[in-house]
Design a protein around this motif. Structure first.
Motif, short mmCIF file in Angstrom:
data_model
loop_
_atom_site.label_atom_id
_atom_site.label_comp_id
_atom_site.label_asym_id
_atom_site.label_seq_id
_atom_site.Cartn_x
_atom_site.Cartn_y
_atom_site.Cartn_z
N ASN A 257 -45.32 -12.72 43.19
CA ASN A 257 -45.40 -11.43 42.51
C ASN A 257 -45.46 -11.54 40.99
OD1 ASN A 257 -45.12 -9.18 44.65
ND2 ASN A 257 -43.52 -10.63 45.24
N GLY A 258 -45.61 -12.77 40.49
CA GLY A 258 -45.88 -12.94 39.06
C GLY A 258 -44.67 -13.04 38.15
N PHE A 259 -43.46 -13.17 38.71
CA PHE A 259 -42.27 -13.27 37.87
C PHE A 259 -42.00 -14.71 37.42
CE2 PHE A 259 -41.59 -9.21 39.89
CZ PHE A 259 -41.00 -8.45 38.90
N LEU A 260 -42.57 -15.68 38.13
CA LEU A 260 -42.40 -17.09 37.77
C LEU A 260 -43.77 -17.70 37.47
CD1 LEU A 260 -39.86 -18.36 40.47
CD2 LEU A 260 -39.36 -17.75 38.09
N ASP A 261 -43.76 -18.71 36.61
CA ASP A 261 -45.00 -19.43 36.30
C ASP A 261 -45.26 -20.54 37.30
OD1 ASP A 261 -45.80 -18.08 33.79
OD2 ASP A 261 -43.90 -18.87 33.04
N PHE A 262 -44.20 -21.20 37.77
CA PHE A 262 -44.37 -22.23 38.78
C PHE A 262 -43.01 -22.60 39.36
CE2 PHE A 262 -44.56 -24.07 34.49
CZ PHE A 262 -43.43 -24.89 34.49
N ILE A 263 -43.05 -23.30 40.48
CA ILE A 263 -41.86 -23.83 41.15
C ILE A 263 -41.97 -25.35 41.16
CG2 ILE A 263 -40.59 -23.94 43.33
CD1 ILE A 263 -41.64 -21.11 43.95
N VAL A 264 -40.88 -26.03 40.85
CA VAL A 264 -40.91 -27.48 40.78
C VAL A 264 -39.82 -28.09 41.65
CG1 VAL A 264 -41.06 -29.46 39.23
CG2 VAL A 264 -41.55 -27.18 38.35
N GLU A 265 -40.18 -29.06 42.47
CA GLU A 265 -39.17 -29.79 43.22
C GLU A 265 -38.36 -30.66 42.26
OE1 GLU A 265 -40.33 -31.89 46.68
OE2 GLU A 265 -41.65 -30.30 47.41
N ARG A 266 -37.14 -30.91 42.61
CA ARG A 266 -36.21 -31.59 41.71
C ARG A 266 -36.71 -32.97 41.28
NH1 ARG A 266 -30.45 -30.80 43.85
NH2 ARG A 266 -30.83 -28.69 43.06
N LYS A 267 -37.35 -33.67 42.17
CA LYS A 267 -37.82 -35.02 41.85
C LYS A 267 -38.92 -35.00 40.78
CE LYS A 267 -41.22 -35.05 45.62
NZ LYS A 267 -41.65 -35.72 46.87
N ASN A 268 -39.59 -33.85 40.59
CA ASN A 268 -40.67 -33.75 39.62
C ASN A 268 -40.27 -33.03 38.34
OD1 ASN A 268 -42.46 -34.95 41.51
ND2 ASN A 268 -42.80 -32.96 42.49
N LEU A 269 -39.02 -32.60 38.26
CA LEU A 269 -38.59 -31.76 37.14
C LEU A 269 -38.77 -32.44 35.79
CD1 LEU A 269 -35.34 -29.95 38.38
CD2 LEU A 269 -37.39 -28.88 37.42
N LYS A 270 -38.25 -33.64 35.67
CA LYS A 270 -38.29 -34.32 34.37
C LYS A 270 -39.72 -34.52 33.88
CE LYS A 270 -36.71 -38.39 31.85
NZ LYS A 270 -35.90 -39.63 31.88
N ASP A 271 -40.60 -34.97 34.77
CA ASP A 271 -41.99 -35.20 34.37
C ASP A 271 -42.66 -33.89 33.96
OD1 ASP A 271 -41.77 -37.91 34.84
OD2 ASP A 271 -42.59 -37.79 36.88
N LYS A 272 -42.37 -32.80 34.69
CA LYS A 272 -42.99 -31.51 34.38
C LYS A 272 -42.54 -31.01 33.01
CE LYS A 272 -45.47 -27.91 35.73
NZ LYS A 272 -46.90 -28.01 36.07
N VAL A 273 -41.23 -31.08 32.76
CA VAL A 273 -40.72 -30.63 31.47
C VAL A 273 -41.23 -31.53 30.34
CG1 VAL A 273 -38.61 -30.38 30.08
CG2 VAL A 273 -38.69 -29.48 32.41
N GLY A 274 -41.29 -32.84 30.60
CA GLY A 274 -41.82 -33.76 29.60
C GLY A 274 -43.26 -33.44 29.25
N ASP A 275 -44.07 -33.10 30.25
CA ASP A 275 -45.47 -32.74 30.00
C ASP A 275 -45.57 -31.47 29.15
OD1 ASP A 275 -46.29 -34.90 31.48
OD2 ASP A 275 -46.72 -33.74 33.30
N ILE A 276 -44.70 -30.49 29.44
CA ILE A 276 -44.72 -29.24 28.68
C ILE A 276 -44.35 -29.50 27.22
CG2 ILE A 276 -43.56 -27.01 28.38
CD1 ILE A 276 -43.29 -26.90 31.44
N LEU A 277 -43.32 -30.30 26.99
CA LEU A 277 -42.89 -30.59 25.62
C LEU A 277 -43.96 -31.35 24.86
CD1 LEU A 277 -39.18 -31.64 26.27
CD2 LEU A 277 -40.02 -29.42 25.48
N THR A 278 -44.62 -32.27 25.54
CA THR A 278 -45.72 -33.00 24.89
C THR A 278 -46.86 -32.08 24.54
OG1 THR A 278 -45.14 -35.02 26.13
CG2 THR A 278 -47.35 -34.92 25.15
N LEU A 279 -47.16 -31.12 25.42
CA LEU A 279 -48.22 -30.15 25.17
C LEU A 279 -47.89 -29.29 23.95
CD1 LEU A 279 -50.80 -28.61 26.04
CD2 LEU A 279 -49.35 -27.21 27.51
N PHE A 280 -46.65 -28.80 23.87
CA PHE A 280 -46.25 -27.97 22.73
C PHE A 280 -46.32 -28.75 21.43
CE2 PHE A 280 -44.44 -24.79 25.64
CZ PHE A 280 -44.75 -23.63 24.95
#
Length: 283
Positions: A257-280
């Protein structure tokens, strides 16, 4: 002739002589009832190997999960709640605070730490549900405000890990004021062109959802997390229905319903956040 037979029917071993498995060896999943050793569960980041249910984690576990080599420094550790209105229900508020501190080893429901995620600077404010239901009080607002000031001063990104039952009733209007306070501070962070990541875990409800949990540049969660303002039971009683839709207020429904941008499994959390920080960092 059988080499073994029971002379007497029924269990004859006395209770005193029975052997019990030591506590802390086995864990039963709260969703599918699958049993797994605590050692294996820990190695799987506290995710059920059978149904992928994500067990609740405390702030310390998330800090170790996110920060490089598990290294971080806690900030604002000495900020503690006070009983401003002399609140008493079944027992005085100071006694509840003391009991929660002894049980959890925490000063309050929110902890702040700084470190690096894939070599990117990040400050994380993480809530603990084990401390009075992760309730949002004056300490929560003050620590987040100070964390944002720290980010602006040191030019680094900020993330809040929400896990809360809502505003802390023992602080009355003082707890509700934190919604506006934190929202205003996040505006200052945006003006400084610094990213704010809102990570919602199970459960994220009440005034936390109604304020800073939904204000991130990225709003994301773990699978199956309960996210909403009022809980399902209250909603059900309010709108007078027998059953709510399957998956109501769960992360997957909010994503649809558009309230979240994405869902991440715990094992992928660090890599996902790291990618976002690198992008910013490249913007």
């Amino acid at each position: 002739m059988s080499w073994f037979k029971r002379d007497n029917k029924g269990i004859t071993t006395s209770t005193r002589e029975k052997k019990e498995a030591p506590e802390g060896i086995w864990h039963q999943c709260g969703k599918c009832q699958h049993r797994v050793t605590v050692k294996d569960l820990r190695e799987n980041l506290y995710v059920c190997p059978s149904c992928k249910h994500h067990e609740r984690l405390g702030s310390g576990a998330y800090f170790e999960l996110f920060f490089d080599d598990g290294k971080y420094k806690e900030l604002f550790e000495n900020i503690a709640a006070v009983d401003s209105i002399n609140f008493v229900d079944l027992k005085p508020y100071p006694e509840r605070l003391e009991a929660a501190r002894k049980k959890t080893g925490l000063v309050d429901a929110l902890s702040v730490a700084k470190g690096k995620v894939h070599k990117n600077d990040l400050v994380i404010a993480a809530m603990d549900f084990s401390f009075i239901g992760g309730s949002m009080g004056a300490v929560t607002g003050e620590k987040i405000a100070k964390a944002i000031d720290y980010c602006i001063k040191h030019n680094c990104a900020f993330m809040i890990i929400s896990k809360s039952g809502g505003a802390r009733m023992m602080e009355s209007a003082f707890s509700l004021m934190q919604m506006a306070k934190v929202s205003a501070k996040l505006t200052q962070l945006a003006d400084a062109r610094l990213p704010y990541l809102s990570f919602m875990t199970d459960p994220t409800t009440g005034g936390v959802t109604a304020s800073f949990a939904m204000l991130g540049d990225f709003n994301f969660s773990e699978p199956g997390a309960l996210i909403g303002f009022a809980g399902p039971r209250i909603v059900k009683e309010t709108i007078k229905v027998k059953e709510l839709p399957e998956g109501f207020q769960r992360a997957e429904s909010l994503l649809h319903n558009g309230f979240l941008d994405f869902i991440v499994e715990r094992k992928n959390l660090k890599d996902k956040v790291g990618d976002i920080l690198t992008l910013f960092k490249k913007i």
